[in-house]
Scaffold this active site. Structure first.
Site, PDB file in Angstrom:
ATOM      1  N   ARG A 174     -21.241 -58.470  53.831  1.00 35.06           N
ATOM      2  CA  ARG A 174     -19.967 -59.092  53.418  1.00 35.06           C
ATOM      3  C   ARG A 174     -19.728 -60.406  54.168  1.00 35.06           C
ATOM      4  NH1 ARG A 174     -15.082 -56.341  56.699  1.00 35.06           N
ATOM      5  NH2 ARG A 174     -16.284 -55.384  58.367  1.00 35.06           N
ATOM      6  N   SER A 196     -11.221 -58.524  54.613  1.00 35.92           N
ATOM      7  CA  SER A 196     -12.274 -57.504  54.634  1.00 35.92           C
ATOM      8  C   SER A 196     -13.478 -57.900  53.806  1.00 35.92           C
ATOM      9  CB  SER A 196     -11.721 -56.173  54.120  1.00 35.92           C
ATOM     10  OG  SER A 196     -10.609 -55.771  54.889  1.00 35.92           O
ATOM     11  N   GLU A 247      -5.874 -55.324  40.823  1.00 33.73           N
ATOM     12  CA  GLU A 247      -7.268 -55.627  40.470  1.00 33.73           C
ATOM     13  C   GLU A 247      -7.440 -55.931  38.984  1.00 33.73           C
ATOM     14  OE1 GLU A 247      -6.171 -52.983  42.096  1.00 33.73           O
ATOM     15  OE2 GLU A 247      -6.863 -53.314  44.137  1.00 33.73           O
ATOM     16  N   ASP A 276     -12.762 -44.891  57.316  1.00 40.49           N
ATOM     17  CA  ASP A 276     -11.668 -44.973  56.352  1.00 40.49           C
ATOM     18  C   ASP A 276     -11.662 -43.828  55.341  1.00 40.49           C
ATOM     19  OD1 ASP A 276     -10.233 -47.069  57.293  1.00 40.49           O
ATOM     20  OD2 ASP A 276     -11.098 -48.580  55.956  1.00 40.49           O
ATOM     21  N   GLN A 308     -11.782 -44.955  50.055  1.00 41.87           N
ATOM     22  CA  GLN A 308     -12.166 -46.366  50.168  1.00 41.87           C
ATOM     23  C   GLN A 308     -13.640 -46.604  49.839  1.00 41.87           C
ATOM     24  OE1 GLN A 308      -9.234 -48.212  51.301  1.00 41.87           O
ATOM     25  NE2 GLN A 308      -8.599 -46.134  50.796  1.00 41.87           N
ATOM     26  N   ARG A 329     -19.867 -52.964  54.571  1.00 39.24           N
ATOM     27  CA  ARG A 329     -19.016 -53.228  55.725  1.00 39.24           C
ATOM     28  C   ARG A 329     -19.797 -53.394  57.039  1.00 39.24           C
ATOM     29  NH1 ARG A 329     -16.308 -51.165  60.129  1.00 39.24           N
ATOM     30  NH2 ARG A 329     -17.599 -49.310  60.073  1.00 39.24           N
TER      31      ARG A 329
END
Lengths: 316, 270
Positions: A12, A39, A60, A119, A123, A169
């Protein structure tokens, strides 16, 4: 690529940095996010090009259709959110606003897979690839590391048509060295071998390499392929691997329904059926925990790949 | 063009809607007839467009978000010169560019592929944002349904369009009070619709959607309104113009029979 993992930046982060470069090169690049820019890392673009960045709020569906409208005016929109929310909440919009009219827009789902960790399941994007692959005309890619991400995001910008890219992530192990060429729909053979082929993508590429190293100690010669593009899939790489190694194991950070394994099996089944094994989430959601703990519990480690390799080799 | 001329074109469009849906033996005449006057005003008076150059970058855009009313749009496109009116009779036929719901890649003049309700206004907002980025003067018009306003995405884009001050975007609610299952107020009450849009930051004009004077005045007002988008609440009648179709929810998604077609065309001649 190495038996011993060396961590680089998260995919990312590489996405955010590449967006900034693209923004400098091409004034038609615009970026949208749904309140997750810190994020997804689209915030890096937002800081440089405020007038070309649109935070659409936590909405979204509207973001996806708005991106489609921008694309009809000649813009090249990159819209990002978590893989789970972008694909699941934006799916009908991706279907009718984007895929059906074959709109030139790019969608980036970060926090793909279960490696987001603490998380928890809500998620985690574990069905995003299946959803994206079901959209006619979409290109669907999962980069394994920083260099792959930079290359694939650039290719997405050049490609005319809808693209989905999944990023992750955590810090990603370094697979590639600078200078490597990527092509949409062309797999990268990372390691030659004759006994079995492991076809992986994303974080599972490093697991596959480590599995190959473990197998090597046991006298099993494993070919490893990074199938960074799930759609259009590299048919010839699969067929050639099936023919030369006689067995395939796929490895992905995704539900086994509709992901990499399913796509590879479809090709192998049609052209060159061989014994196959599948590493991925087996009809289950995951939970909170450290990525390593989750990979262990849900069967995504190099050791799990080795077990699967040994199982399919016996069936040859 | 004067209002009498617009009325004449609207009658032609209504006759086309009846003939096309009867010929196709399927389609949505009720919501097409309610939308006919606003669509006529847009294509024959308000919008800057060029049927000979449908991709002209400076053109005003129209999106029919309530895509099922597309017979009205096809007729307006044909009658303004995008394609020969004879082609209207191919509606919904295998191989025809006149799909059951609009598809932008199959027919020039269609700006967005719609039919899955709720999306058209967001696509229009994207076009309006694009126009702002490039300092282009075009305007974007999007027609949504009253039933369609039950979709959550409508209110997502209501928020974002006001936030981004899209004064080049105009929404028109074809408020015909009926949806597939019956009266909107009995299925999911939309009132107080003016207050809702005002609360979301839009300029609101509440009109009779069959009165050309009011339609043109509202669209002028939208053009003159700066700093925020405008929504025109066009109060209409489902099935407008054909006595036995007016306010008859059966004709939401049912084509007229041969006999009904003849009766309807007779009424629309006078």
């Amino acid at each position: 690529m190495s038996c011993k993992r060396v961590y680089g930046m998260a995919t990312r982060d590489a996405y955010g940095k590449t967006l900034v470069e693209l923004g400098k090169e091409n004034p038609d690049i615009v970026v949208l996010d749904a309140d997750l820019s810190k994020s997804t890392k689209s915030i890096l673009f937002a800081k440089e090009f405020k007038e070309r960045f649109f935070n659409m709020g936590i909405a979204e569906a509207n973001m996806v259709s708005t991106a489609a409208g921008l694309a009809t005016c000649g813009k090249i929109p990159f819209a990002s959110s978590f893989a789970s929310f972008l694909m699941c909440k934006g799916f009908d919009q991706l279907r009718m606003s984007v895929a059906n009219p074959h709109i030139n827009a790019k969608f980036i789902g970060s926090h793909g897979g279960i490696s987001i960790g603490e998380d928890g399941a809500s998620q985690m994007g574990v069905e995003d690839i299946a959803l994206a692959c079901s959209l006619p005309g979409f290109v669907v890619m999962i980069p394994a590391d920083e260099i792959a991400t930079r290359a694939l995001v650039r290719l997405a910008a050049e490609h005319i048509g809808p693209v989905y890219i999944r990023t992750g992530r955590p810090k990603a192990p370094i697979i590639y060295q600078p200078g490597i060429q990527f092509e949409i729909g062309k797999a990268n053979i990372l390691r030659e071998g004759i006994d079995v082929t492991v076809i992986a993508n994303g974080l599972l590429v490093q697991e596959a390499i480590e599995a190959a190293c473990l197998c090597s100690e046991r006298g099993i010669d494993v070919r490893v392929i990074d199938m960074h593009t799930v759609k259009p899939i590299d048919v010839s790489a699969i067929v050639q691997s099936a023919q030369t190694t006689g067995a395939i194991v796929t490895a992905e950070e995704h539900l086994l329904s509709g992901g990499l394994g399913a796509a590879v099996a479809q090709v192998a089944g049609e052209h060159c059926p061989v014994p196959m094994g599948f590493i991925g989430l087996k009809d289950t959601y995951a939970e909170s925990g450290l990525p390593e703990e989750l990979f262990k519990k849900y069967g995504l480690t190099a050791e799990h790949i080795v077990v699967e390799i040994e199982r399919v080799i016996k069936k040859k | 063009m004067d209002i009498e001329g617009l009325k004449e074109i609207a009658r032609t469009i209504r006759r086309d809607i009846i003939t096309m849906t009867a010929e196709a033996n399927s389609g949505h005449p009720g919501g097409s007839l309610s939308a006919a006057d606003v669509i006529t005003a847009l294509y024959f008076k308000v919008m800057r467009h060029d049927p000979k150059n449908p991709n002209w970058p400076e053109r005003d855009r129209f999106i029919l978000s309530k895509g099922h009313a597309v017979p009205a749009l096809y007729s307006a496109l044909a009658r303004s010169g995008y394609f020969p009116p004879e082609q209207l009779l191919s509606l919904r036929r295998f191989g025809s560019p006149l799909q059951g719901h609009p598809e932008m890649r199959r027919l020039s003049g269609i700006e967005a592929s719609t039919g899955s309700l709720g999306q058209g206004l967001s696509i229009g907002a994207g076009m309006a944002l694009g126009g702002k980025l490039d300092n282009k003067g075009y305007r974007v018009y999007v027609m949504i349904g009253d039933g369609e306003s039950e979709e959550g995405q409508i209110w997502e884009v209501a928020m974002s369009s006001a936030y981004y001050k899209l004064d080049n975007l105009t929404a028109i609610v074809d408020y015909n009070s009926q949806q597939l299952d019956g009266w909107v107020r009995e299925i999911m009450e939309l009132e107080p619709v003016v207050d809702k849009w005002k609360a979301f930051g839009w300029h609101v004009v509440d009109i009779n959607g069959h009165d050309f004077y009011q339609i043109l005045k509202a669209l002028d007002e939208a053009k003159a309104t700066k700093g925020r988008p405008t929504v025109v609440i066009a109060r209409t009648v489902k099935g407008k113009g054909v006595s036995f179709m007016e306010n008859n929810v059966e004709f939401h998604g049912m084509a007229p029979t041969k006999e009904q077609k003849e009766l309807a065309l007779k009424e629309l001649r006078s």
